[in-house]
Design a protein around this motif. Structure first.
Motif, PDB file in Angstrom:
ATOM      1  N   VAL A 109      14.879  75.371 -70.371  1.00  0.00           N
ATOM      2  CA  VAL A 109      13.974  76.489 -70.588  1.00  0.00           C
ATOM      3  C   VAL A 109      12.589  76.228 -70.015  1.00  0.00           C
ATOM      4  O   VAL A 109      11.665  76.980 -70.252  1.00  0.00           O
ATOM      5  CB  VAL A 109      13.843  76.816 -72.098  1.00  0.00           C
ATOM      6  N   GLY A 110      12.442  75.151 -69.213  1.00  0.00           N
ATOM      7  CA  GLY A 110      11.223  74.979 -68.455  1.00  0.00           C
ATOM      8  C   GLY A 110      10.181  74.046 -69.028  1.00  0.00           C
ATOM      9  O   GLY A 110       9.177  73.787 -68.381  1.00  0.00           O
ATOM     10  N   LEU A 111      10.366  73.502 -70.226  1.00  0.00           N
ATOM     11  CA  LEU A 111       9.404  72.574 -70.811  1.00  0.00           C
ATOM     12  C   LEU A 111      10.070  71.236 -71.092  1.00  0.00           C
ATOM     13  O   LEU A 111      11.268  71.172 -71.340  1.00  0.00           O
ATOM     14  CB  LEU A 111       8.837  73.130 -72.118  1.00  0.00           C
ATOM     15  N   LYS A 112       9.276  70.179 -71.043  1.00  0.00           N
ATOM     16  CA  LYS A 112       9.793  68.862 -71.396  1.00  0.00           C
ATOM     17  C   LYS A 112      10.009  68.789 -72.902  1.00  0.00           C
ATOM     18  O   LYS A 112       9.407  69.545 -73.668  1.00  0.00           O
ATOM     19  CB  LYS A 112       8.798  67.782 -70.961  1.00  0.00           C
ATOM     20  N   ASN A 113      10.862  67.861 -73.317  1.00  0.00           N
ATOM     21  CA  ASN A 113      11.111  67.693 -74.748  1.00  0.00           C
ATOM     22  C   ASN A 113       9.823  67.381 -75.506  1.00  0.00           C
ATOM     23  O   ASN A 113       9.641  67.808 -76.646  1.00  0.00           O
ATOM     24  CB  ASN A 113      12.135  66.576 -74.976  1.00  0.00           C
ATOM     25  N   SER A 114       8.916  66.620 -74.876  1.00  0.00           N
ATOM     26  CA  SER A 114       7.647  66.293 -75.534  1.00  0.00           C
ATOM     27  C   SER A 114       6.793  67.538 -75.743  1.00  0.00           C
ATOM     28  O   SER A 114       6.078  67.655 -76.746  1.00  0.00           O
ATOM     29  CB  SER A 114       6.877  65.258 -74.706  1.00  0.00           C
ATOM     30  N   ASP A 115       6.873  68.490 -74.803  1.00  0.00           N
ATOM     31  CA  ASP A 115       6.136  69.756 -74.956  1.00  0.00           C
ATOM     32  C   ASP A 115       6.694  70.561 -76.119  1.00  0.00           C
ATOM     33  O   ASP A 115       5.947  71.133 -76.916  1.00  0.00           O
ATOM     34  CB  ASP A 115       6.221  70.597 -73.677  1.00  0.00           C
ATOM     35  N   ILE A 116       8.018  70.615 -76.196  1.00  0.00           N
ATOM     36  CA  ILE A 116       8.666  71.365 -77.272  1.00  0.00           C
ATOM     37  C   ILE A 116       8.342  70.735 -78.621  1.00  0.00           C
ATOM     38  O   ILE A 116       8.069  71.430 -79.604  1.00  0.00           O
ATOM     39  CB  ILE A 116      10.185  71.427 -77.035  1.00  0.00           C
ATOM     40  N   ASP A 117       8.342  69.412 -78.667  1.00  0.00           N
ATOM     41  CA  ASP A 117       8.022  68.713 -79.913  1.00  0.00           C
ATOM     42  C   ASP A 117       6.582  69.001 -80.341  1.00  0.00           C
ATOM     43  O   ASP A 117       6.322  69.287 -81.517  1.00  0.00           O
ATOM     44  CB  ASP A 117       8.224  67.213 -79.715  1.00  0.00           C
ATOM     45  N   LEU A 118       5.646  68.962 -79.393  1.00  0.00           N
ATOM     46  CA  LEU A 118       4.244  69.249 -79.707  1.00  0.00           C
ATOM     47  C   LEU A 118       4.075  70.687 -80.161  1.00  0.00           C
ATOM     48  O   LEU A 118       3.342  70.977 -81.122  1.00  0.00           O
ATOM     49  CB  LEU A 118       3.367  68.969 -78.484  1.00  0.00           C
ATOM     50  N   LEU A 119       4.756  71.603 -79.497  1.00  0.00           N
ATOM     51  CA  LEU A 119       4.665  73.014 -79.865  1.00  0.00           C
ATOM     52  C   LEU A 119       5.241  73.249 -81.259  1.00  0.00           C
ATOM     53  O   LEU A 119       4.687  74.033 -82.048  1.00  0.00           O
ATOM     54  CB  LEU A 119       5.402  73.866 -78.818  1.00  0.00           C
ATOM     55  N   ALA A 120       6.315  72.549 -81.597  1.00  0.00           N
ATOM     56  CA  ALA A 120       6.889  72.670 -82.940  1.00  0.00           C
ATOM     57  C   ALA A 120       5.922  72.129 -83.990  1.00  0.00           C
ATOM     58  O   ALA A 120       5.794  72.699 -85.083  1.00  0.00           O
ATOM     59  CB  ALA A 120       8.220  71.925 -83.017  1.00  0.00           C
ATOM     60  N   HIS A 121       5.219  71.047 -83.679  1.00  0.00           N
ATOM     61  CA  HIS A 121       4.200  70.527 -84.585  1.00  0.00           C
ATOM     62  C   HIS A 121       3.091  71.557 -84.798  1.00  0.00           C
ATOM     63  O   HIS A 121       2.606  71.740 -85.923  1.00  0.00           O
ATOM     64  CB  HIS A 121       3.590  69.228 -84.026  1.00  0.00           C
ATOM     65  N   LEU A 122       2.696  72.220 -83.714  1.00  0.00           N
ATOM     66  CA  LEU A 122       1.636  73.229 -83.833  1.00  0.00           C
ATOM     67  C   LEU A 122       2.093  74.400 -84.700  1.00  0.00           C
ATOM     68  O   LEU A 122       1.362  74.852 -85.591  1.00  0.00           O
ATOM     69  CB  LEU A 122       1.235  73.736 -82.453  1.00  0.00           C
ATOM     70  N   VAL A 123       3.302  74.896 -84.438  1.00  0.00           N
ATOM     71  CA  VAL A 123       3.826  76.020 -85.211  1.00  0.00           C
ATOM     72  C   VAL A 123       3.898  75.650 -86.687  1.00  0.00           C
ATOM     73  O   VAL A 123       3.511  76.435 -87.564  1.00  0.00           O
ATOM     74  CB  VAL A 123       5.222  76.437 -84.692  1.00  0.00           C
TER      75      VAL A 123
END
Length: 228
Positions: A109-123
């Motif tokens: 989906v275009g993002l690295k796993n680290s990006d998804i993890d950070l975004l989940a932390h933000l949410v």
């Protein structure tokens, strides 16, 4: 006679090998999966559910009690018939959220796993306890900012932009994210945007910031107002 018998035995063995190979490499969605199903399609199902934060137990290719419960919860949260079976509609929605294929090196989906993890932390830090739709909207705001020329173009630069998010300042960002926050992130990455293009959100009971109140308000979900 012996030659013909040997020839037919070889042909039968070859047919069995081809049949086993076809079954072994069948794609997720070729058949409905339910309690008792086994095989690589079940492993794929378990991987996709796990990516979205659902608890399936070990990814062992066995459709057991925990996988059944995960499928039921996924169906309930996405407006599908809650029957615990991974049929056409359930698999289609899973693939929409996690991509056509799964891999261990990143996401489709275009993002690295680290990006998804950070975004989940933000949410989780910003919308813990908010309605699930509101959690998706928070994730969508970050993605909308990436698409906007007024903001940085990476998840980390947006999250850590000074003064952008209260959870960074108060430390909520660093708490373990909820499982629903991961699901919300993948939902937003798949194109769902309950914020209708918002690039800001705020809790009206917790801010008197003139700038944020001056923005064009779109809608309120839970305790957050989403704005442009």
């Amino acid at each position: 006679m012996f030659f013909h018998r040997k020839k037919w035995s070889l042909l039968i063995a070859l047919a069995l090998i081809l049949l086993i190979s076809a079954v072994g490499y069948s794609a997720l969605g070729d058949r409905t999966l339910s309690r008792g199903s086994r095989g690589p399609e079940v492993v794929d199902l378990q991987k996709r559910l796990s990516m979205l934060g659902y608890v399936t137990g070990p990814q062992d290719g066995i459709f057991g009690r925990k996988t059944n419960a995960a499928v039921r919860l996924f169906q309930k949260e996405h407006g599908l018939t809650v029957d615990g079976m991974a049929g056409t509609n359930t698999i289609r929605e899973l693939k929409r959220l996690t991509g056509t294929t799964t891999s261990s090196g990143g996401t489709s989906v275009g993002l690295k796993n680290s990006d998804i993890d950070l975004l989940a932390h933000l949410v989780s830090g910003e919308a813990r306890g908010e309605p699930y739709r509101g959690q998706i909207a928070v994730a969508a705001v970050v993605l909308n900012r990436i698409d906007s020329r007024s903001f940085p173009n990476s998840v980390s630069d947006i999250v850590y932009q000074p003064g952008a998010f209260s959870c960074v300042d108060d430390g909520q960002l660093y708490r373990n994210p909820t499982s629903s926050s991961y699901r919300a992130v993948y939902e937003a990455l798949a194109g769902t945007d309950p914020s209708y293009g918002a690039i800001y959100f705020f809790n009206p009971s917790k801010t008197s910031n003139r700038f944020i109140w001056s923005r064009s308000q779109i809608l309120q979900i839970g305790n957050h107002i989403f704005a442009r």
